[in-house]
Scaffold this motif. Structure first.
Motif, PDB file in Angstrom:
ATOM      1  N   THR A  87      23.216  28.633 -16.465  1.00  0.00           N
ATOM      2  CA  THR A  87      22.655  28.522 -17.822  1.00  0.00           C
ATOM      3  C   THR A  87      23.293  27.401 -18.634  1.00  0.00           C
ATOM      4  N   ASP A  88      24.431  26.880 -18.168  1.00  0.00           N
ATOM      5  CA  ASP A  88      25.082  25.778 -18.888  1.00  0.00           C
ATOM      6  C   ASP A  88      24.457  24.420 -18.569  1.00  0.00           C
ATOM      7  N   VAL A  89      23.686  24.365 -17.496  1.00  0.00           N
ATOM      8  CA  VAL A  89      23.040  23.102 -17.103  1.00  0.00           C
ATOM      9  C   VAL A  89      21.681  23.016 -17.789  1.00  0.00           C
ATOM     10  N   ASP A  90      21.519  21.996 -18.613  1.00  0.00           N
ATOM     11  CA  ASP A  90      20.262  21.838 -19.339  1.00  0.00           C
ATOM     12  C   ASP A  90      19.957  20.360 -19.561  1.00  0.00           C
ATOM     13  N   PHE A  91      19.030  19.829 -18.770  1.00  0.00           N
ATOM     14  CA  PHE A  91      18.596  18.452 -18.992  1.00  0.00           C
ATOM     15  C   PHE A  91      17.091  18.414 -19.270  1.00  0.00           C
ATOM     16  N   ALA A  92      16.560  19.546 -19.770  1.00  0.00           N
ATOM     17  CA  ALA A  92      15.137  19.601 -20.119  1.00  0.00           C
ATOM     18  C   ALA A  92      14.911  18.857 -21.429  1.00  0.00           C
ATOM     19  N   ILE A  93      14.139  17.780 -21.361  1.00  0.00           N
ATOM     20  CA  ILE A  93      13.817  17.026 -22.574  1.00  0.00           C
ATOM     21  C   ILE A  93      12.323  17.086 -22.886  1.00  0.00           C
ATOM     22  N   ILE A  94      11.539  17.659 -21.952  1.00  0.00           N
ATOM     23  CA  ILE A  94      10.103  17.857 -22.170  1.00  0.00           C
ATOM     24  C   ILE A  94       9.877  19.348 -22.425  1.00  0.00           C
ATOM     25  N   PRO A  95       9.405  19.750 -23.597  1.00  0.00           N
ATOM     26  CA  PRO A  95       9.270  21.178 -23.894  1.00  0.00           C
ATOM     27  C   PRO A  95       8.167  21.876 -23.105  1.00  0.00           C
ATOM     28  N   LEU A  96       7.178  21.137 -22.609  1.00  0.00           N
ATOM     29  CA  LEU A  96       6.085  21.753 -21.865  1.00  0.00           C
ATOM     30  C   LEU A  96       6.556  22.265 -20.507  1.00  0.00           C
ATOM     31  N   GLU A  97       6.144  23.464 -20.145  1.00  0.00           N
ATOM     32  CA  GLU A  97       6.511  24.022 -18.849  1.00  0.00           C
ATOM     33  C   GLU A  97       5.579  23.552 -17.739  1.00  0.00           C
ATOM     34  N   ASN A  98       4.449  22.996 -18.108  1.00  0.00           N
ATOM     35  CA  ASN A  98       3.549  22.385 -17.131  1.00  0.00           C
ATOM     36  C   ASN A  98       3.141  21.018 -17.666  1.00  0.00           C
ATOM     37  N   PRO A  99       3.171  19.974 -16.834  1.00  0.00           N
ATOM     38  CA  PRO A  99       2.928  18.621 -17.340  1.00  0.00           C
ATOM     39  C   PRO A  99       1.457  18.251 -17.493  1.00  0.00           C
ATOM     40  N   GLY A 100       0.549  19.195 -17.196  1.00  0.00           N
ATOM     41  CA  GLY A 100      -0.872  18.874 -17.152  1.00  0.00           C
ATOM     42  C   GLY A 100      -1.409  18.192 -18.398  1.00  0.00           C
ATOM     43  N   VAL A 111      11.260  24.501 -16.610  1.00  0.00           N
ATOM     44  CA  VAL A 111      11.173  25.286 -15.380  1.00  0.00           C
ATOM     45  C   VAL A 111      12.225  24.870 -14.359  1.00  0.00           C
ATOM     46  N   VAL A 112      12.877  23.732 -14.573  1.00  0.00           N
ATOM     47  CA  VAL A 112      13.952  23.307 -13.681  1.00  0.00           C
ATOM     48  C   VAL A 112      15.320  23.647 -14.270  1.00  0.00           C
ATOM     49  N   SER A 113      15.484  23.469 -15.585  1.00  0.00           N
ATOM     50  CA  SER A 113      16.771  23.789 -16.207  1.00  0.00           C
ATOM     51  C   SER A 113      16.574  24.199 -17.658  1.00  0.00           C
ATOM     52  N   GLY A 114      17.501  24.999 -18.154  1.00  0.00           N
ATOM     53  CA  GLY A 114      17.582  25.253 -19.585  1.00  0.00           C
ATOM     54  C   GLY A 114      16.788  26.419 -20.119  1.00  0.00           C
ATOM     55  N   LYS A 115      15.922  27.036 -19.303  1.00  0.00           N
ATOM     56  CA  LYS A 115      15.122  28.153 -19.805  1.00  0.00           C
ATOM     57  C   LYS A 115      15.892  29.456 -19.614  1.00  0.00           C
ATOM     58  N   VAL A 116      16.163  30.157 -20.722  1.00  0.00           N
ATOM     59  CA  VAL A 116      17.018  31.343 -20.687  1.00  0.00           C
ATOM     60  C   VAL A 116      16.257  32.544 -21.233  1.00  0.00           C
ATOM     61  N   ASP A 117      16.406  33.695 -20.570  1.00  0.00           N
ATOM     62  CA  ASP A 117      15.822  34.940 -21.049  1.00  0.00           C
ATOM     63  C   ASP A 117      16.548  35.364 -22.332  1.00  0.00           C
ATOM     64  N   PRO A 118      15.831  35.489 -23.465  1.00  0.00           N
ATOM     65  CA  PRO A 118      16.513  35.820 -24.723  1.00  0.00           C
ATOM     66  C   PRO A 118      17.138  37.207 -24.730  1.00  0.00           C
ATOM     67  N   VAL A 119      16.670  38.097 -23.858  1.00  0.00           N
ATOM     68  CA  VAL A 119      17.206  39.466 -23.827  1.00  0.00           C
ATOM     69  C   VAL A 119      18.456  39.556 -22.968  1.00  0.00           C
ATOM     70  N   SER A 120      18.346  39.101 -21.717  1.00  0.00           N
ATOM     71  CA  SER A 120      19.469  39.244 -20.779  1.00  0.00           C
ATOM     72  C   SER A 120      20.404  38.044 -20.779  1.00  0.00           C
ATOM     73  N   GLY A 121      19.909  36.905 -21.264  1.00  0.00           N
ATOM     74  CA  GLY A 121      20.718  35.690 -21.224  1.00  0.00           C
ATOM     75  C   GLY A 121      20.727  35.019 -19.870  1.00  0.00           C
ATOM     76  N   ALA A 122      19.942  35.545 -18.914  1.00  0.00           N
ATOM     77  CA  ALA A 122      19.903  34.970 -17.574  1.00  0.00           C
ATOM     78  C   ALA A 122      18.980  33.752 -17.552  1.00  0.00           C
ATOM     79  N   SER A 123      19.254  32.864 -16.613  1.00  0.00           N
ATOM     80  CA  SER A 123      18.427  31.680 -16.477  1.00  0.00           C
ATOM     81  C   SER A 123      17.091  32.036 -15.841  1.00  0.00           C
ATOM     82  N   LEU A 124      16.012  31.484 -16.387  1.00  0.00           N
ATOM     83  CA  LEU A 124      14.683  31.668 -15.820  1.00  0.00           C
ATOM     84  C   LEU A 124      14.207  30.396 -15.117  1.00  0.00           C
ATOM     85  N   SER A 125      15.106  29.426 -14.981  1.00  0.00           N
ATOM     86  CA  SER A 125      14.755  28.143 -14.385  1.00  0.00           C
ATOM     87  C   SER A 125      15.191  28.087 -12.934  1.00  0.00           C
ATOM     88  N   MET A 126      14.834  26.992 -12.280  1.00  0.00           N
ATOM     89  CA  MET A 126      15.242  26.799 -10.888  1.00  0.00           C
ATOM     90  C   MET A 126      16.759  26.754 -10.770  1.00  0.00           C
TER      91      MET A 126
END
Length: 557
Positions: free
Chosen positions: A497-510, A478-493
């Motif tokens: 789209t080239d910035v990606d430091f997401a190492i936890i796959p969960l979108e919520n840490p609960g 949700v902060v980096s790396g999440k991309v819309d597969p259709v439009s290619g636009a970033s869905l993250s904060m």
């Protein structure tokens, strides 16, 4: 409320162009009428704000039905009305899971902690957590957790308010939306500064009545379109969806895509259900009634009102799917957030749209006012009076600090909302609920039910839950790396789209942070040499279960 809010508000904020829906001047007139009426009520309510109990807890003067209605107003945010309707309209059965989850979350909060907290505390959640533990470190940790929850929740509401209200008023551009955010923030400051908890409570009662009445009218109107036959309504939604339309009444349309999507839903649901029981602005409402009996009456009223409202959302969501269509909704300015306004426009034209817009506006104002009074009470009562001044401060001095805090928080919320405008706010809401579930709830439960629990356990749990949430969210999609597969636009904060430091796959840490916080509370308790006080625990147990002594605590805590 949250995941629906994340989708709905992000859709608003990502809108590049605005189309006028209805007549903006009608919307402005109705907005103005609502603001004028509520301001008069707030000023009248403020006449009796003389003590800290008046300002923080409305003098404990509200009846059970009144407080129950206000609780419903506090709990039912704009996401409950706009977001869930859109989620059901687009995703059908999976969207309705939000309604079910929020109602279950409310039951957990009420049955597990609400009345016990009310009987034990005075003004804030930290009153309970520090009852039998060391005052200063526990109050500081509880206040920091409260302020973190409130700030990120408030930031998301403010950013969403700018996008939503700007859309409904037909204004476009960053500067115009920033102006809308500033106006919402200024009104929020005025409500809380002048009215305190009493004024805020009346705003929430009015908002709850408007929201539930508006939803009821639209529900009956939708059902009338299908001869009051719910099966025909579902068939209309299937037909409008086109090929494969049966998916809207079957599970798995949104969360059955992959194992990870199912895991994400489990993690989010865990955070929502348990986070609600730790949301300080909801729990604080129970300090506004005079007795434990009235607190229980509040529970009954709130459950009925909230439960009925979530049944309305089922009809409204499928009504929007059948009468407007999911493709039209997704393509409209505001995306899924436009489902309820578009349905209102379809049913009753400009006037009904204006009324529904006013309800949405009232909802945002009531929620941000409740959040602000909670943050002000937490800082002034827990940090300033108890930690900085060691409890040696006059009540009027504490209230003065609370009012200054309201202005500061309001200004920060306006600046933060303008800064967040145009960005993904999903992580903000997710963080608020995850922090509440991780940092607050384990300590609340341990304090109420575990005799051996001590100060070290509380600090390990609260700070561990807070820090783990921040770290896990930072390195999530949700902060980096999440991309819309259709439009290619970033869905993250981060929109690059080239910035990606997401190492936890969960979108919520609960799923990680909540069990970790419970575990840390146990480890901190057993590994420390801090002793516990069986006498204080016994006193707390009797008070929390019976209410004995709680009225006395309102005078001298």
């Amino acid at each position: 409320m949250s995941a629906s809010l994340t989708t709905a508000l992000d859709a608003v904020l990502r809108t590049a162009e605005t189309e006028d829906i209805g007549n903006p001047w009608v919307n402005i007139a109705i907005f103005g009428g609502f603001v004028a009426i509520t301001l008069v009520i707030v000023f009248r309510a403020s006449r009796n704000n003389k003590t800290a109990a008046d300002y923080y807890a409305a003098g404990r003067s509200f009846t059970g039905p009144q407080n129950g209605t206000a609780i419903a107003g506090d709990y039912l945010s704009a996401a409950s009305f706009l977001g869930i309707c859109g989620a059901i309209a687009v995703n059908g059965y999976d969207g309705f899971l939000y309604s079910i989850g929020f109602l279950v979350a409310w039951l957990v909060a009420l049955l597990l902690v609400a009345e016990l907290l009310r009987n034990t505390g005075r003004f804030t959640m930290a009153d309970v957590l520090s009852f039998r533990l060391k005052q200063r470190p526990v109050r500081m940790a509880a206040a920091l957790a409260t302020l973190t929850v409130v700030f990120f929740y408030l930031l998301a509401q403010m950013a969403g308010a700018g996008g939503l209200v700007a859309l409904l008023l037909g204004v476009d551009g960053t500067a115009a939306q920033g102006l809308v955010i500033a106006v919402v923030g200024a009104l929020m400051i005025l409500y809380v500064l002048v009215g305190g908890m009493k004024g805020t409570t009346w705003v929430q009662i009015i908002k709850a009545v408007l929201l539930i009445a508006g939803a009821a009218v639209m529900t009956l109107w939708v059902l009338a379109q299908f001869g009051f036959n719910f099966s025909d309504l579902l068939q209309g939604a299937i037909d409008m969806a086109g090929e494969g339309g049966e998916a809207v009444i079957e599970p798995g349309k949104q969360y059955g895509v992959s194992a990870m999507s199912q895991l994400n839903f489990l993690s989010l649901a865990l955070a929502l259900v348990l986070g609600t029981a730790g949301l300080p602005h909801v729990l604080m409402r129970f300090y506004t009634v005079p007795t434990a009996k009235e607190a229980r009456r509040s529970v009954v009223w709130a459950i009925w009102l909230i439960g009925i409202f979530y049944l309305f959302t089922l009809v409204l969501g499928y009504g929007a799917a059948a009468l407007v269509g999911p493709e039209t909704i997704k393509a409209a300015p505001g995306g899924v957030n436009s489902a309820a306004p578009l349905l209102a426009y379809e049913l009753g034209g400009t006037i009904l749209l204006g009324l529904i817009s006013a309800v949405a506006f009232a909802t945002i104002l009531a929620v941000v006012a409740g959040l602000t009074i909670t943050a002000a009470a937490s800082f002034a009562h827990d940090i300033y009076a108890s930690v900085i001044k060691h409890g040696e401060v006059k009540p009027d001095g504490e209230v003065r600090v609370a009012r200054i805090t309201v202005v500061v928080i309001g200004i920060l919320a306006i600046i933060g909302g303008i800064f967040a405008n145009g960005q993904n706010v999903a992580f903000l809401v997710a963080l608020a609920f995850a922090v509440a579930a991780s940092a607050n709830l384990p300590t609340i439960l341990y304090s109420l039910f575990w005799k051996r629990f001590n100060t070290s356990g509380a600090l390990w749990s609260m700070y561990g839950g807070l820090i783990s949430c921040l770290v896990l969210i930072t390195f999530s999609p949700v902060v980096s790396g999440k991309v819309d597969p259709v439009s290619g636009a970033s869905l993250s904060m981060i929109k690059n789209t080239d910035v990606d430091f997401a190492i936890i796959p969960l979108e919520n840490p609960g799923l990680i942070s909540i069990p970790l916080a419970f575990l840390l509370g146990i480890l901190g308790t057993f590994l420390s040499k801090d002793g516990s006080s069986p006498e204080k625990y016994a006193e707390m147990e009797v008070r929390s279960l019976t209410g004995a002594g709680s009225e006395k605590a309102t005078v001298a805590h």
